[in-house]
Design an enzyme around this catalytic site. Structure first.
Site, PDB file in Angstrom:
ATOM      1  N   ILE A   1       1.252  -1.194  -0.262  1.00 38.20           N
ATOM      2  CA  ILE A   1       0.150   0.297   0.181  1.00 38.20           C
ATOM      3  C   ILE A   1       0.356   1.711  -0.230  1.00 38.20           C
ATOM      4  O   ILE A   1       1.871   1.262   0.532  1.00 38.20           O
ATOM      5  CB  ILE A   1      -0.704   0.105   1.071  1.00 38.20           C
ATOM      6  CG1 ILE A   1      -0.204   0.385   2.366  1.00 38.20           C
ATOM      7  CG2 ILE A   1      -1.802  -1.100   1.034  1.00 38.20           C
ATOM      8  CD1 ILE A   1      -1.183  -0.145   3.865  1.00 38.20           C
ATOM      9  N   ASP A   2       0.070   2.464  -0.267  1.00 38.58           N
ATOM     10  CA  ASP A   2       0.875   3.654  -0.535  1.00 38.58           C
ATOM     11  C   ASP A   2       1.855   4.322   1.433  1.00 38.58           C
ATOM     12  O   ASP A   2       1.165   3.629   2.029  1.00 38.58           O
ATOM     13  CB  ASP A   2       0.383   4.174  -1.177  1.00 38.58           C
ATOM     14  CG  ASP A   2      -0.311   4.741  -2.737  1.00 38.58           C
ATOM     15  OD1 ASP A   2       0.483   3.343  -3.342  1.00 38.58           O
ATOM     16  OD2 ASP A   2      -0.505   5.061  -2.946  1.00 38.58           O
TER      17      ASP A   2
END
Length: 174
Positions: free
Chosen positions: A152-153
């Protein structure tokens, strides 16, 4: 070209390619140090010249000095005894919020602001650095990122599943 220079190597005899550029057909002869400055972000001419002096700059599979003139079609490489920083994984004792763990996987709650894996500009302090400190021998995915099935970012918080075995990696990737 410099002749009879010893090839620099690490203990395993392996060199790692950090940069590779093939000079275009229209390339006018240009010193290799000036040529590389156009392609290597944040490189100074001094650093490139020192790399050449240390035997790390190669043209057409030969070590060259910084005054070598790059010509059209030349393949220019910068090789070092260590992997590029984004592949140099160093275990770091970073606290992890582990929600679940067994012999084959773990689930970690990644905080917002933490980078998942090393990459340009983020070579330490990542989730991967913490995971390889916490768990030995994580299997690598196809991108050589130990244990990661997904990511995930940086600015996103959330749960990540991490494979601890090759079988778990294969199963979770499906």
């Amino acid at each position: 070209m410099e002749e009879n220079m010893e090839r620099p190597e690490n203990e395993d005899g392996e060199l790692f390619e950090h940069h590779r550029v093939v000079a275009s057909k229209g390339q006018v002869p240009l010193r290799v140090d000036k040529f590389l400055m156009n392609f290597i972000e944040n490189a100074t001419r001094n650093k490139i010249q020192q790399s050449a002096k240390d035997g790390h700059v190669w043209v057409n599979d030969q070590i060259v000095k910084s005054n070598y003139k790059v010509k059209a079609g030349d393949e220019v490489k910068v090789l070092f005894e260590h992997p590029p920083h984004e592949f140099l994984l160093v275990p770091e004792d970073i606290p992890l919020d582990i929600v679940y763990e067994d012999d084959v996987l773990l689930v970690v709650n990644k905080p917002a602001g933490m980078v998942v894996h090393p990459g340009h500009g983020n070579y330490s302090g990542t989730l991967i650095n913490a995971l390889i400190y916490h768990t030995d021998n994580l299997p690598s995915n196809s991108n050589e990122r130990p244990g990661l099935v997904h990511r995930i970012d940086k600015d996103t918080s959330g749960l990540l599943v991490v494979a601890k075995t090759e079988a778990a990696m294969t199963h979770l990737a499906k």
